[in-house]
Design a protein around this motif. Structure first.
Motif, PDB file in Angstrom:
ATOM      1  N   CYS A  63     -27.046 -47.012  33.536  1.00  0.00           N
ATOM      2  CA  CYS A  63     -28.333 -47.638  33.889  1.00  0.00           C
ATOM      3  C   CYS A  63     -28.938 -48.359  32.684  1.00  0.00           C
ATOM      4  N   GLU A  64     -28.851 -47.728  31.506  1.00  0.00           N
ATOM      5  CA  GLU A  64     -29.347 -48.369  30.278  1.00  0.00           C
ATOM      6  C   GLU A  64     -28.614 -49.672  30.012  1.00  0.00           C
ATOM      7  N   LEU A  65     -27.291 -49.637  30.176  1.00  0.00           N
ATOM      8  CA  LEU A  65     -26.497 -50.849  29.959  1.00  0.00           C
ATOM      9  C   LEU A  65     -26.921 -51.951  30.929  1.00  0.00           C
ATOM     10  N   SER A  66     -27.230 -51.567  32.174  1.00  0.00           N
ATOM     11  CA  SER A  66     -27.628 -52.562  33.177  1.00  0.00           C
ATOM     12  C   SER A  66     -28.925 -53.255  32.791  1.00  0.00           C
ATOM     13  N   GLU A  67     -29.798 -52.538  32.104  1.00  0.00           N
ATOM     14  CA  GLU A  67     -31.055 -53.132  31.660  1.00  0.00           C
ATOM     15  C   GLU A  67     -30.866 -53.963  30.398  1.00  0.00           C
ATOM     16  N   LYS A  68     -29.950 -53.527  29.553  1.00  0.00           N
ATOM     17  CA  LYS A  68     -29.688 -54.207  28.283  1.00  0.00           C
ATOM     18  C   LYS A  68     -28.924 -55.518  28.491  1.00  0.00           C
ATOM     19  N   TYR A  69     -28.088 -55.563  29.545  1.00  0.00           N
ATOM     20  CA  TYR A  69     -27.247 -56.734  29.778  1.00  0.00           C
ATOM     21  C   TYR A  69     -27.491 -57.310  31.180  1.00  0.00           C
ATOM     22  N   PRO A  70     -28.643 -57.962  31.379  1.00  0.00           N
ATOM     23  CA  PRO A  70     -28.956 -58.508  32.701  1.00  0.00           C
ATOM     24  C   PRO A  70     -28.046 -59.666  33.116  1.00  0.00           C
ATOM     25  N   SER A  71     -27.263 -60.194  32.179  1.00  0.00           N
ATOM     26  CA  SER A  71     -26.339 -61.281  32.518  1.00  0.00           C
ATOM     27  C   SER A  71     -25.115 -60.754  33.275  1.00  0.00           C
ATOM     28  N   LEU A  72     -24.948 -59.437  33.313  1.00  0.00           N
ATOM     29  CA  LEU A  72     -23.857 -58.808  34.058  1.00  0.00           C
ATOM     30  C   LEU A  72     -24.412 -58.203  35.343  1.00  0.00           C
ATOM     31  N   MET A  73     -23.545 -57.985  36.318  1.00  0.00           N
ATOM     32  CA  MET A  73     -23.957 -57.315  37.555  1.00  0.00           C
ATOM     33  C   MET A  73     -23.332 -55.919  37.568  1.00  0.00           C
ATOM     34  N   PHE A  74     -24.175 -54.906  37.667  1.00  0.00           N
ATOM     35  CA  PHE A  74     -23.736 -53.511  37.657  1.00  0.00           C
ATOM     36  C   PHE A  74     -23.803 -52.948  39.074  1.00  0.00           C
ATOM     37  N   LEU A  75     -22.660 -52.476  39.574  1.00  0.00           N
ATOM     38  CA  LEU A  75     -22.581 -51.924  40.917  1.00  0.00           C
ATOM     39  C   LEU A  75     -22.175 -50.458  40.864  1.00  0.00           C
ATOM     40  N   LEU A  76     -22.628 -49.704  41.835  1.00  0.00           N
ATOM     41  CA  LEU A  76     -22.285 -48.287  41.960  1.00  0.00           C
ATOM     42  C   LEU A  76     -21.717 -48.050  43.345  1.00  0.00           C
ATOM     43  N   ILE A  77     -20.506 -47.506  43.399  1.00  0.00           N
ATOM     44  CA  ILE A  77     -19.850 -47.207  44.663  1.00  0.00           C
ATOM     45  C   ILE A  77     -19.575 -45.712  44.703  1.00  0.00           C
ATOM     46  N   ASP A  78     -20.112 -45.019  45.706  1.00  0.00           N
ATOM     47  CA  ASP A  78     -19.861 -43.590  45.876  1.00  0.00           C
ATOM     48  C   ASP A  78     -18.539 -43.441  46.625  1.00  0.00           C
ATOM     49  N   VAL A  79     -17.560 -42.835  45.961  1.00  0.00           N
ATOM     50  CA  VAL A  79     -16.222 -42.715  46.556  1.00  0.00           C
ATOM     51  C   VAL A  79     -16.222 -41.844  47.811  1.00  0.00           C
ATOM     52  N   GLU A  80     -17.217 -40.964  47.935  1.00  0.00           N
ATOM     53  CA  GLU A  80     -17.312 -40.117  49.124  1.00  0.00           C
ATOM     54  C   GLU A  80     -17.851 -40.887  50.329  1.00  0.00           C
ATOM     55  N   GLU A  81     -18.731 -41.849  50.066  1.00  0.00           N
ATOM     56  CA  GLU A  81     -19.321 -42.627  51.155  1.00  0.00           C
ATOM     57  C   GLU A  81     -18.421 -43.768  51.597  1.00  0.00           C
ATOM     58  N   LEU A  82     -17.711 -44.351  50.662  1.00  0.00           N
ATOM     59  CA  LEU A  82     -16.822 -45.476  50.969  1.00  0.00           C
ATOM     60  C   LEU A  82     -15.379 -45.069  50.633  1.00  0.00           C
ATOM     61  N   THR A  83     -14.886 -44.080  51.341  1.00  0.00           N
ATOM     62  CA  THR A  83     -13.569 -43.521  51.006  1.00  0.00           C
ATOM     63  C   THR A  83     -12.434 -44.529  51.187  1.00  0.00           C
TER      64      THR A  83
END
Length: 139
Positions: free
Chosen positions: A69-89
Motif C-alpha cells: 500500500c505504501e508503494l502504491s502511494e509512493k509510485y502513482p505512475s504505476l497501477m497496483f492491483l490486488l487479486i485474492d486467490v481464494e475469490e478468483l481461483t
C-alpha cells in the motif's frame, strides 16, 4: 522471505475484509471483468501494472500488505492491483500461482518481471527498477 503454499486448516470464519490489503492506491480485483477494465486502463494510460496475487489467510501476505500500500502511494505512475486467490481461483490458476504472495509486473498486459514471496527489499528493488526504466524511456 515468507511464502504460503496452501491454506491452513482452521475453523475460523473467512470473513476478513480486504481493506487492510487494499489501502492507498491499491485496486481490489474481484472479477475477471474488473481485471480486464484495469488492464485496458493501464494500457491506455501507459502504466506498468503490479498485480499482487494474495490471500487473507496468508501470514506473509498480511505482513507485506501495508508495504504494498505504501508503494502504491509512493509510485502513482504505476497501477497496483490486488487479486485474492481464494475469490478468483480459476483466474489465479490461469496465472500458475503456486505460492502467495506472488507479484507480477506487467506492461501492456505482458509479464516483464515476477516476484514470489513477501520479500520487501526485493519488491522495493523491482518497483524502483520498473520506475527507473519507464523514466529512461520518457527522456
Amino acid at each position: 522471505m515468507g511464502v504460503c503454499l496452501g491454506k491452513p486448516q482452521t475453523d475460523d470464519d473467512d470473513s476478513e475484509k480486504h481493506f487492510e490489503f487494499a489501502n492507498g492506491n491499491v485496486h481490489l480485483i474481484a472479477t475477471k471483468e474488473s481485471w480486464d477494465q484495469k488492464m485496458a486502463e493501464a494500457s491506455r494510460d501507459g502504466k506498468i501494472v503490479i498485480a499482487n496475487f494474495s490471500a487473507t489467510w496468508c501470514g506473509p501476505c498480511r505482513m507485506v500488505a501495508p508495504f504494498y500500500c505504501e508503494l502504491s502511494e509512493k509510485y502513482p505512475s504505476l497501477m497496483f492491483l490486488l487479486i485474492d486467490v481464494e475469490e478468483l481461483t480459476e483466474f489465479s490458476a490461469s496465472w500458475d500461482i503456486k505460492a502467495t504472495p506472488t507479484f507480477f509486473f506487467l506492461k501492456d498486459g505482458q509479464q516483464v518481471d515476477k516476484l514470489v514471496g513477501a520479500n520487501k527489499p526485493e519488491l522495493q528493488k523491482k518497483v524502483t527498477a520498473i520506475v527507473d526504466s519507464t523514466t529512461e524511456c520518457q527522456k
